[in-house]
Design a protein around this motif. Structure first.
Motif, PDB file in Angstrom:
ATOM      1  N   SER A   1       0.823  -1.210   0.000  1.00 36.66           N
ATOM      2  CA  SER A   1       0.000   0.000   0.000  1.00 36.66           C
ATOM      3  C   SER A   1       0.856   1.259   0.000  1.00 36.66           C
ATOM      4  O   SER A   1       0.416   2.316  -0.424  1.00 36.66           O
ATOM      5  N   LYS A   2       2.083   1.143   0.506  1.00 33.26           N
ATOM      6  CA  LYS A   2       2.940   2.323   0.685  1.00 33.26           C
ATOM      7  C   LYS A   2       4.161   2.275  -0.222  1.00 33.26           C
ATOM      8  O   LYS A   2       5.265   2.586   0.201  1.00 33.26           O
ATOM      9  N   ASP A   3       3.976   1.864  -1.455  1.00 33.97           N
ATOM     10  CA  ASP A   3       5.087   1.839  -2.406  1.00 33.97           C
ATOM     11  C   ASP A   3       4.636   2.462  -3.716  1.00 33.97           C
ATOM     12  O   ASP A   3       3.988   1.814  -4.537  1.00 33.97           O
TER      13      ASP A   3
ATOM     14  N   SER B   1      -4.623  -4.640   4.519  1.00 40.07           N
ATOM     15  CA  SER B   1      -4.182  -3.885   5.687  1.00 40.07           C
ATOM     16  C   SER B   1      -4.684  -4.548   6.967  1.00 40.07           C
ATOM     17  O   SER B   1      -3.943  -4.725   7.940  1.00 40.07           O
ATOM     18  N   ASN B   2      -5.958  -4.955   6.966  1.00 39.54           N
ATOM     19  CA  ASN B   2      -6.527  -5.650   8.129  1.00 39.54           C
ATOM     20  C   ASN B   2      -5.769  -6.942   8.415  1.00 39.54           C
ATOM     21  O   ASN B   2      -5.476  -7.268   9.571  1.00 39.54           O
ATOM     22  N   PHE B   3      -5.461  -7.677   7.338  1.00 40.58           N
ATOM     23  CA  PHE B   3      -4.765  -8.963   7.481  1.00 40.58           C
ATOM     24  C   PHE B   3      -3.428  -8.778   8.191  1.00 40.58           C
ATOM     25  O   PHE B   3      -3.133  -9.455   9.185  1.00 40.58           O
ATOM     26  N   PHE B   4      -2.626  -7.837   7.709  1.00 41.83           N
ATOM     27  CA  PHE B   4      -1.286  -7.673   8.276  1.00 41.83           C
ATOM     28  C   PHE B   4      -1.316  -7.015   9.653  1.00 41.83           C
ATOM     29  O   PHE B   4      -0.472  -7.303  10.497  1.00 41.83           O
ATOM     30  N   LYS B   5      -2.280  -6.141   9.894  1.00 42.02           N
ATOM     31  CA  LYS B   5      -2.406  -5.545  11.226  1.00 42.02           C
ATOM     32  C   LYS B   5      -2.731  -6.618  12.263  1.00 42.02           C
ATOM     33  O   LYS B   5      -2.195  -6.605  13.380  1.00 42.02           O
ATOM     34  N   LYS B   6      -3.607  -7.547  11.891  1.00 43.99           N
ATOM     35  CA  LYS B   6      -3.985  -8.603  12.826  1.00 43.99           C
ATOM     36  C   LYS B   6      -2.860  -9.616  13.000  1.00 43.99           C
ATOM     37  O   LYS B   6      -2.631 -10.125  14.100  1.00 43.99           O
ATOM     38  N   LEU B   7      -2.124  -9.899  11.920  1.00 46.32           N
ATOM     39  CA  LEU B   7      -1.011 -10.839  12.013  1.00 46.32           C
ATOM     40  C   LEU B   7       0.131 -10.248  12.830  1.00 46.32           C
ATOM     41  O   LEU B   7       0.871 -10.975  13.498  1.00 46.32           O
TER      42      LEU B   7
ATOM     43  N   GLU C   1       4.151  -1.717   5.804  1.00 47.58           N
ATOM     44  CA  GLU C   1       4.094  -1.158   4.449  1.00 47.58           C
ATOM     45  C   GLU C   1       2.814  -1.581   3.729  1.00 47.58           C
ATOM     46  O   GLU C   1       2.524  -1.092   2.639  1.00 47.58           O
ATOM     47  N   TYR C   2       2.076  -2.503   4.333  1.00 47.80           N
ATOM     48  CA  TYR C   2       0.798  -2.942   3.767  1.00 47.80           C
ATOM     49  C   TYR C   2      -0.383  -2.282   4.473  1.00 47.80           C
ATOM     50  O   TYR C   2      -1.526  -2.492   4.084  1.00 47.80           O
ATOM     51  N   TYR C   3      -0.100  -1.485   5.494  1.00 43.98           N
ATOM     52  CA  TYR C   3      -1.170  -0.784   6.202  1.00 43.98           C
ATOM     53  C   TYR C   3      -1.684   0.386   5.358  1.00 43.98           C
ATOM     54  O   TYR C   3      -0.921   1.018   4.624  1.00 43.98           O
ATOM     55  N   LEU C   4      -2.948   0.689   5.525  1.00 48.41           N
ATOM     56  CA  LEU C   4      -3.499   1.927   4.991  1.00 48.41           C
ATOM     57  C   LEU C   4      -3.380   2.991   6.080  1.00 48.41           C
ATOM     58  O   LEU C   4      -3.812   2.782   7.213  1.00 48.41           O
ATOM     59  N   ASP C   5      -2.753   4.129   5.737  1.00 46.84           N
ATOM     60  CA  ASP C   5      -2.590   5.201   6.722  1.00 46.84           C
ATOM     61  C   ASP C   5      -3.928   5.806   7.118  1.00 46.84           C
ATOM     62  O   ASP C   5      -4.109   6.270   8.244  1.00 46.84           O
ATOM     63  N   SER C   6      -4.840   5.827   6.178  1.00 41.23           N
ATOM     64  CA  SER C   6      -6.122   6.473   6.437  1.00 41.23           C
ATOM     65  C   SER C   6      -7.229   5.748   5.698  1.00 41.23           C
ATOM     66  O   SER C   6      -7.018   5.201   4.608  1.00 41.23           O
TER      67      SER C   6
END
Length: 319
Positions: free
Chosen positions: A99-101, A153-159, A191-196
């Motif tokens: 998401s951040k590249d 983003s949800n997937f990586f935040k939870k992992l 880097e896979y998170y959504l900032d907003s």
């Protein structure tokens, strides 16, 4: 820990690699939450592709932590195994996109993989197998989908909550070989998170709102009215300071059926599932107020009118 996704002889395996090789368990809530986000993402991809997808899960194998998912794609009652395989190929390409590249290298890589998928879809069509209409536009939409980015983003935040996780890997395997498609260390999960969750607002430059309850005093109070285009009532933040001043100081009248012609800003967000929704409504400028047959021009309306008259009076290049 491995999670296997099988489709005929093709398999995708989820590997959760731990800091300690002796660990073979994961928090049940984390595992179930990640599985939920993965299934949501697969559902989104199949929906965007325009294919009917059934996902079944088999019982766990004894002596292991392997979940097996079967993907069955059908159209008009006819099973299309090749589309199950193609859906998993889309997943393989889309899931690793960060998401951040926004680098040029990343854009070129994404464009290359998109073109490859489009080519494969055309090859399926040429072989005589039905292909969803506008497949190229469907794939382009998947690559730019904010909903899919939210689900990743949800997937990586939870992992990330699993302290013992070191790396997340996805492998493909067949009776002949097994290879790593991509490997994502925990150090770059962010880097896979959504900032907003905010989306670009929608602007209606000629909105009409029938006022239900105006605000006739100073303070951060919300107006309420019916947005004529939607025929729905909402609360509005009044941002036009000149109009507010006239309402409070000059006592502009309001009666049943009073309407405002205005510039309306509709703020949008993504919810937890990645679906878009309108989060708030702002009246940026009030151009005209209608009370029955009477029209009252407001300061913003006068500025707009004079600007248009000036533009109309300017000679064009061909005059």
């Amino acid at each position: 820990m491995k999670t296997k996704i099988t489709e005929n002889n093709n398999k995708i395996e989820f590997h959760y690699i731990f800091n300690d090789d002796t660990i073979h368990s994961i928090d049940a809530f984390t595992r179930n939450n990640c599985e939920k986000e993965f299934l949501n993402l697969i559902k989104t991809i199949s929906s965007e592709l325009g294919i009917n997808l059934t996902v079944t899960t088999e019982s766990k194998k004894e002596g292991s932590l392997i979940d097996i998912y079967n993907f069955l794609v059908s159209q008009n009652g006819l099973s299309l195994a090749v589309w199950g395989t193609f859906l998993l190929k889309v997943f393989k390409y889309v899931f690793p996109i960060k998401s951040k590249d926004d680098s040029e290298a990343a854009k070129l890589a994404n464009e290359k993989s998109l073109l490859e998928l489009i080519k494969q879809a055309k090859e399926i069509e040429e072989s005589g197998i039905p292909v969803p209409t506008n497949i190229q536009k469907r794939l382009e939409k998947i690559y730019s989908s904010r909903k899919i980015k939210k689900q990743k983003s949800n997937f990586f935040k939870k992992l990330t909550n699993e302290k013992q996780i070191k790396t997340f890997e996805v492998l493909t395997s067949s009776p002949m070989e097994e290879k790593v498609l991509f490997s994502i260390p925990k150090t770059i999960f962010k880097e896979y998170y959504l900032d907003s969750d905010n989306l670009d607002p929608l602007i209606d430059n000629s909105a009409e709102i029938e006022i239900i309850s105006p605000v006739l005093k100073n303070g951060n109070y919300s107006w309420r009215g019916i947005y004529i285009k939607e025929n729905l009532s909402h609360e509005y933040t009044m941002k036009d300071k000149e109009f507010k001043k006239k309402v409070i100081e000059e006592g502009i009248p309001f009666q049943n059926g009073t309407r405002l012609e205005c510039e309306l800003e509709i703020c949008r967000k993504l919810d937890e599932n990645g679906d878009e929704y309108n989060s708030s409504y702002k009246i940026n400028k009030v151009f005209n107020q209608y009370i029955g047959e009477a029209v009252i021009e407001m300061p913003s309306g006068k500025k707009r009118r004079l600007k248009k008259e000036l533009e109309d009076s300017q000679p064009s290049l061909f005059d």
